[in-house]
Scaffold this motif. Structure first.
Motif, PDB file in Angstrom:
ATOM      1  N   SER A  26     -18.528  10.444   0.997  1.00 19.84           N
ATOM      2  CA  SER A  26     -17.337  10.806   1.763  1.00 19.84           C
ATOM      3  C   SER A  26     -16.154  10.994   0.811  1.00 19.84           C
ATOM      4  O   SER A  26     -15.248  10.167   0.728  1.00 19.84           O
ATOM      5  N   LYS A  57     -11.015  14.075   6.876  1.00 18.92           N
ATOM      6  CA  LYS A  57     -11.812  12.921   7.295  1.00 18.92           C
ATOM      7  C   LYS A  57     -12.404  12.186   6.095  1.00 18.92           C
ATOM      8  O   LYS A  57     -12.846  11.042   6.231  1.00 18.92           O
ATOM      9  N   ARG A  58     -12.427  12.874   4.934  1.00 17.91           N
ATOM     10  CA  ARG A  58     -12.970  12.264   3.724  1.00 17.91           C
ATOM     11  C   ARG A  58     -11.838  11.822   2.791  1.00 17.91           C
ATOM     12  O   ARG A  58     -10.711  12.276   2.912  1.00 17.91           O
ATOM     13  N   ARG A  59     -12.148  10.958   1.866  1.00 15.46           N
ATOM     14  CA  ARG A  59     -11.200  10.574   0.822  1.00 15.46           C
ATOM     15  C   ARG A  59     -10.986  11.783  -0.085  1.00 15.46           C
ATOM     16  O   ARG A  59     -11.948  12.398  -0.552  1.00 15.46           O
ATOM     17  N   PRO A  89     -15.002   8.218   8.470  1.00 13.98           N
ATOM     18  CA  PRO A  89     -15.783   9.298   7.903  1.00 13.98           C
ATOM     19  C   PRO A  89     -17.069   9.519   8.703  1.00 13.98           C
ATOM     20  O   PRO A  89     -17.508   8.656   9.454  1.00 13.98           O
ATOM     21  N   ALA A 128      -8.768   8.681   3.436  1.00 16.72           N
ATOM     22  CA  ALA A 128      -9.058   9.558   4.572  1.00 16.72           C
ATOM     23  C   ALA A 128      -7.967   9.451   5.633  1.00 16.72           C
ATOM     24  O   ALA A 128      -7.374   8.388   5.839  1.00 16.72           O
TER      25      ALA A 128
END
Length: 408
Positions: A277, A343-345, A3, A387
C-alpha cells in the motif's frame, strides 16, 4: 479510509522484508583501499592513542608561564618546533616557536596563536589575555588506546576509512560482497543508442538499478532485457537464481496478461510478499527461487526507483551485514497544496528551495506520475504522506533526503 484489504501496509511490508533478510556469515580480510562500500564483520579497536602525544592546535608560541598572575612583559623565544620534530624542555617564562601538530615541549602550559603576539628581536609580547592549557591537544583526547572506533555491521565510507587509517589499521575483516543478478522484462524495452520502434521505450530502469546496486558495492550480473514470454522469463529467472545471492527484476510483477515474472517465481520457488500500500510502487514482490532471494520491482521508472530505496536497499544492506537500516526524517514547511489524498501511503517528489522571502520551503514537482523520470532527476527529497492525508501551504511536512537514502 483504510488501504485496500489485499495491499500490505508499508511499515508491515518493510519489517517483514527485513525479517526475511538473513545476516551473512562468510567474511574475509581486505586492505583499506579495497574496503569502500564493504560492511565490517568485526569491530575494530584502536592500537594507539590519538593524538599520540600532546601537541599544538595552532601555529604560534608554546609558553611556560611560571605564574599566570605575574607574567613577565615578554618571553624570549629559545627554540623552534615544527610538526615531526621534538623540542627540548622549556625553562620558566620562555617560549618556543611552534606549529600546528608539533609536540608540546616539556614544561609548556599555554599555546598562544601567532596573531595574538608581537615579536621583536627574539622576544614576544602577548596582545590578548591567555588561560592555562589553551590550544593544547592532549594525548588520547580523540581516541584512547583500546577504544572501539568502528563497530561490526558498519558500512564503510570515506570517513570510516580515514578513521581506521588515523589509528594505523591497514586491513579490516568484512563480509563478502553480495552477488546480485538483474534483468528487465518487456517487449517494449529498447537500449539507448538504438532507434525506437513504434510503441517502444528506452530502458531507463537498467541504468537506475545498476547505479543503485553499484553504490552498495554489489557484484552485479546484468542479464539485460527479457522478452514477454513465460518460458523466457522462467529460463532467465532459473539461470539468474543459480548464479547469484539475490535476483532483482523490473516489471512483470503486476496482474497483466504479459506480466510473467510473478508466475515464474511461483513455478520455480515461492512468493512471500506481494503488493504494498504505497504510491508509487504498489506491485513489489519478494520470494525465493532455490537458495536465492528474489525482489521484483515495478516496471514504471519512478516506482522502481522509490521501491528500491525504501524496500530493496534496506533488505540488501542487511544481507550485506549492515546493522543500520532505519529511515531518517527531516521536516520543512510546504510551499504547495495537496488537496487530493490517496488511499495508499504516498511519496511525493519535492525539492527544498529558498523563496523570495528567504525561507527554505518544499516545492512540489507538478506531475507526480509513476513514469515521470524528470521528477526524480529534479527532486532532492520525498515527502512521506500517510494515506488519506491532505497538505496545505505552510504545513510542516516530514520528508526524506534522497541523498541520505542513498548513503545510510
Amino acid at each position: 479510509m483504510k488501504p485496500r484489504a489485499n495491499l500490505l501496509d508499508f511499515d508491515v511490508a518493510r519489517r517483514r522484508l527485513l525479517d526475511f533478510a538473513t545476516v551473512p556469515t562468510a567474511q574475509g580480510t581486505v586492505g583499506l583501499l579495497q574496503a569502500q562500500g564493504r560492511v565490517l564483520a568485526q569491530s575494530v579497536t584502536s592500537p594507539i592513542n590519538v593524538p599520540g602525544f600532546d601537541n599544538s592546535a595552532m601555529d604560534g608560541y608554546a609558553l611556560y608561564i611560571a605564574d599566570i598572575s605575574a607574567m613577565p612583559a615578554n618571553f624570549p623565544v629559545v627554540q623552534r618546533i615544527a610538526a615531526g620534530q621534538t623540542g627540548i624542555a622549556l625553562a620558566p617564562n620562555t617560549a618556543a616557536r611552534i606549529f600546528t601538530g608539533a609536540p608540546i615541549p616539556e614544561g609548556c602550559n599555554v599555546v598562544v596563536p601567532q596573531e595574538h603576539t608581537t615579536e621583536d628581536s627574539g622576544l614576544i609580547t602577548l596582545t590578548q589575555a591567555v588561560s592555562l592549557h589553551q590550544h593544547i591537544r592532549r594525548k588520547g583526547e580523540d581516541i584512547n588506546e583500546g577504544a572501539i572506533v568502528l563497530t561490526a555491521g558498519q558500512l564503510m565510507g570515506p570517513a570510516q576509512l580515514a578513521m581506521l587509517a588515523s589509528v594505523g589499521v591497514a586491513q579490516v575483516n568484512v563480509f563478502r560482497t553480495l552477488k546480485v543478478g538483474v534483468f528487465f522484462t518487456g517487449d517494449e524495452l529498447t537500449e539507448p543508442g538504438t532507434p525506437l520502434a513504434p510503441g517502444a521505450i528506452y530502458n531507463s530502469n537498467r541504468y537506475a538499478i545498476n547505479g543503485l546496486l553499484k553504490q552498495l558495492g554489489c557484484e552485479i550480473n546484468d542479464y539485460g532485457i527479457i522478452r514477454d514470454s513465460a518460458q523466457a522469463t522462467r529460463d532467465a529467472l532459473h539461470h539468474a537464481a543459480s548464479e547469484n545471492d539475490i535476483v532483482v527484476t523490473c516489471g512483470g510483477v503486476s496482474v497483466g496478461e504479459e506480466d510473467h515474472v510473478k508466475a515464474a517465481v511461483l513455478a520455480l520457488g515461492q512468493l512471500d510478499l506481494w503488493q504494498i500500500s504505497m504510491k508509487p510502487g504498489k506491485p513489489l514482490a519478494y520470494g525465493k527461487v532455490g537458495q536465492a532471494d528474489f525482489i521484483g520491482l515495478p516496471g514504471n521508472p519512478v516506482s522502481a526507483f522509490v521501491t528500491f530505496l525504501f524496500m530493496a536497499r534496506p533488505f540488501l544492506l542487511k544481507r550485506m551485514g549492515a546493522s543500520d537500516t532505519a529511515l531518517r526524517y527531516l521536516t520543512a514547511e510546504s510551499a504547495f497544496d495537496w488537496p487530493r489524498p490517496d488511499k495508499r501511503r504516498e511519496f511525493l517528489r519535492v525539492k527544498l528551495e529558498r523563496d523570495a522571502s528567504g525561507h527554505d520551503r518544499l516545492q512540489l514537482w507538478p506531475n507526480q506520475g509513476s513514469g515521470v523520470m524528470s521528477s526524480l532527476a529534479w527532486a532532492d527529497g520525498l515527502v512521506d504522506l500517510q494515506a488519506e492525508t491532505t497538505i496545505q501551504t505552510g504545513d510542516q511536512l516530514r520528508y526524506l533526503s534522497i541523498t541520505d537514502l542513498l548513503n545510510f
